[in-house]
Design an enzyme around this catalytic site. Structure first.
Site, PDB file in Angstrom:
ATOM      1  CD  GLU A 105     -11.949  -3.899  -5.877  1.00 29.22           C
ATOM      2  OE1 GLU A 105     -11.167  -4.623  -5.722  1.00 29.22           O
ATOM      3  OE2 GLU A 105     -11.679  -2.768  -6.376  1.00 29.22           O
ATOM      4  CD  GLU A 125      -8.262  -3.189  -1.872  1.00 31.57           C
ATOM      5  OE1 GLU A 125      -9.156  -2.564  -0.829  1.00 31.57           O
ATOM      6  OE2 GLU A 125      -8.875  -4.018  -2.324  1.00 31.57           O
TER       7      GLU A 125
END
Ligand code: NAD
Length: 701
Positions: A105, A125
């Site tokens: 990210e 995640e």
């Protein structure tokens, strides 16, 4: 120092440096943001490269900060990404080895990304029941294309950088650099230093790699598929909706939708369970009084005594890990049978395409066999898996004591015998340990490491490391009858018997607990393992504890010779060569006759009561194990049940489940069960540990 800063000519280099994987903890985030500020302020700097020291670009969030206020302290990850994206000079991520979660990210907030080949790129995640919460679901589809981004976000699986660079139209990687990554990244930075406007992933449209795709149809198909595959886990569908938002919404709105999804998932019991299991696995590898730096013995050669069901499977674990194994038997025919089984198991894997022919040959080449103890004397680790009789074990361990080189670790795979007595058959009890594998030993993840009174810390440290090498989840247990897993299952089975006495059918009990999520109910499990095993244990219990109440139903079943699948009749009927469990009229008649002798009121019992009676039976016994110090921590018990007994992962294990229900409620329910005259009031006496925790308003965790 958690991120270093240096200037090379006109390029600033920020190097994330937070071992082992440059997790983006508070200090690292702060240092990285300060680096960007320095670069902005330095007129000689024309561009910035961000990279990672050591063995990763960045593995993502710093798990040491999980759940602590530091994880959210400013600059949090979103703020750092904003600082990077808004930098007025181009920022280039130089990615190598590992770039996952928050690390990916962060790189998506950079204006450009270059990567070494072979870097593992992932947003994992979902494996913790979450979605990437720092813009990953909005930026990855914009950089890579919707379909591959969705695949990565929903599966959490890593993909190699050079493969991603081949996706048509992708803007994830501007360049794959095969030589020196940092030099290449600096050269790239100089090439783009003057280009304006700075490209920002957020400003791109999320495009389908297939330009003909209809977004509505695509997401509907994807919903059907992901929904079907992720049954008990809400996160994959939430991930999908977040990716859909990247297509249908403005960036800021999509980011808000992502935040909402993240916050909601964070509160789900499924995500709590997955995070619990993640940390439980790490915790289980640690032993309170055995420090991490305890010296370990070298394990390069392994011997296995007994080539039966367990011995063969145990040997395969080590062959798979590239360690040479010698199997010892008393008789040539037993040896031949054992070796043939190993070969057959590998051949089945080759046939299914799960194992390459050359790998199979390599593994078999590591395997030798013998009838002679002299041939195993220089093994570093020997694991005994002979008949479950103390006298047989005694003979084997006396032999081992005589022949094995000093310092060899002597392990027993016993399921019920006293490891301290076995250690006592040798002059070196410090080298003896229990290694309790589960059947099939080459498949099941669980390994109970049984710590004897004299077992040396060095031996424990070594076998824990060996367990990791053979990809087992090791959980330490003290010495007691049944260790952690089987001592608990005995209470669960007793309770299952009481349910039959009160009117349940085996299929009703199995169905209820399987609906709860267990891989297999107690009666199907009994039929698979062999009901005669429990019978033998009960006969022993009747002598040891004549006042302990048992249902007689399982004994009556065994008296009929119905031992399970192996006799094609157990709690269920079986057709030859098939494993389908068919409800049995014989068992039904047997139970009806048995119940008539009891005089209990027969009643319809609901699924919830069945599940709670079985699961709380596990929980209460586990609380005794914790109090006695047999189990080190409640989360260890959960690992035993998740990896060895088919407990549903999304519930986190029996102790995590009890915490989710609330121990106060668990005790209330146990007291209600105790008042049922058909049950056993003594059975439901809450363990002292549970009573204490409830009084203090605490939970197991
Ligand atoms: P098994 O009967 O399939 O195999 C035992 C093997 O040991 C036989 O091949 C036998 O020839 C050999 N053997 C017997 N005495 C020997 C000796 N003195 N020296 C060398 N070899 C000898 O039994 P198993 O199911 O593999 O169980 C072995 C051990 O593993 C037992 O202690 C058992 O409690 C334990 N265990 C079994 C399971 C299971 O599900 N079967 C699970 C965990 C632990």
């Amino acid at each position: 120092m958690t991120a270093s800063y240096e200037v090379r000519g006109n390029v600033a280099v920020i190097t994330l440096n937070n071992p082992p994987v440059n997790g983006l903890g508070f200090d690292t985030r702060k240092a990285a943001a300060e680096g960007i500020a320095k670069a902005e302020a330095d007129a000689t700097v024309a561009a910035v490269v961000i990279t990672g020291a050591g063995k990763a670009f960045s593995g993502g969030a710093d798990i040491r900060e999980f759940g602590s206020p530091k994880a959210l302290a400013e600059p949090n990850l979103l703020s750092l990404i904003a600082v990077v994206e808004n930098c007025t000079k181009p920022v280039i991520a130089a990615i190598h080895t590992v770039c996952m979660g928050g690390g990916l990210e962060l790189s998506l907030g950079c204006h450009y990304r270059v990567a070494a080949p072979g870097a593992k790129i992932a947003l994992p995640e979902v494996k913790l029941g979450l979605l990437p919460g720092a813009g990953g679901t909005q930026r990855l589809p914009r950089a890579l294309g919707v379909e591959p981004a969705l695949n990565m976000i929903v599966t959490g699986e890593p993909v190699a950088s050079e493969l991603l660079a081949q996706v048509p139209g992708q803007q994830l990687f501007q360049k794959i650099i095969t030589g020196d990554l940092l030099e290449g990244a600096i050269a790239f930075a100089r090439e783009v230093a003057d280009q304006r406007p700075l490209p920002k992933v957020r400003e791109r449209k999320a495009r389908f790699t297939n330009p003909e795709a209809s977004p509505e149809a695509y997401f509907q198909f994807a919903r059907n598929m992901v929904g079907g595959m992720s049954k008990n886990f809400p996160a994959p569908l939430r991930c999908l909706e977040a990716v859909a938002a990247a297509v249908t919404m403005k960036f800021e709105d999509g980011l808000r939708a992502e935040r909402e999804g993240f916050a909601q998932l964070m509160l789900t019991p499924e995500s709590k369970a997955l995070r619990h299991a993640f940390f439980a696995e790490r915790a289980a590898s640690k032993i309170g009084d055995v420090p991490e730096d305890t010296p370990q013995r070298k394990i390069e050669k392994v011997a296995v005594i007994g080539a039966g069901t367990m011995g063969g499977g145990i040997a395969m674990n080590f062959l798979n890990a590239g360690l040479p194994v010698t199997i010892l038997e008393t008789r040539q025919d037993a040896l031949d049978r054992g070796l043939a089984t190993i070969r057959r198991n590998y051949e089945a894997q080759v046939k299914k395409g799960k194992l390459k022919e050359d790998k199979y040959q390599q593994r078999m080449a590591l395997l030798t066999s013998t009838l002679n103890y002299a041939d195993i004397r220089d093994a570093d680790l020997v694991i005994e898996a002979v008949f479950e009789e103390l006298s047989v074990k005694e003979a084997v361990f006396k032999q081992l004591d005589e022949v094995m080189k000093p310092g060899a670790i002597l392990a027993s795979n016993t399921s019920t015998l006293d490891v301290n007595r076995i250690a006592g058959f040798t002059q070196r009890p410090q080298d003896v340990v229990g290694l309790h594998f589960f059947s099939p030993a080459n498949v099941m993840k669980l390994l109970e490491v049984v710590r004897g009174a004299a077992t040396a810390k060095e031996v424990l440290a070594t076998v824990m490391a060996v367990a990791k090498k053979i990809k087992k989840t090791a959980v330490v247990s003290g010495v007691c009858d049944g260790f952690i897993g089987n001592r608990m299952i005995e209470q669960y089975s007793r309770q299952a018997g009481f349910l039959l006495d009160e009117g349940c059918t085996p299929q009703q009990v199995d169905r209820a607990i399987e609906k709860f999520g267990f891989a297999m109910g107690p009666f199907r499990m009994g039929d698979l393992a062999g009901n005669d095993i429990g019978w033998a244990i009960r006969k022993r219990r009747y002598q040891e504890k004549p006042n302990l109440r048992y249902s007689k139903s399982a004994d009556l079943l065994c008296e009929l010779g119905r031992f399970g699948q192996k006799t094609q009749a157990g709690w269920y009927d079986y057709r030859e060569g098939k494993r389908d469990a068919i409800p049995s009229p014989v068992v039904e008649a047997m139970l009806a006759k048995h119940r008539a002798t009891l005089g209990h009121a027969q009643r319809q019992i609901g699924d919830e009561e069945i599940v709670h009676r079985l699961v709380y039976a596990l929980v209460n016994e586990a609380a005794h194990l914790l109090e006695e110090g047999i189990a080190q921590r409640a989360s260890d018990v959960d690992m035993v049940y998740l990896t060895g007994y088919g407990f549903p992962l999304w519930r986190g294990g029996p102790m995590c489940y009890a915490d989710t229900v609330g121990l106060f409620n668990v005790v209330q329910t146990m007291q209600r069960f105790a008042r049922n005259p058909a049950d056993d009031a003594a059975f439901w006496e809450p363990a002292p540990l549970i009573q204490r925790l409830v009084a203090q308003g605490k939970s197991f965790s």
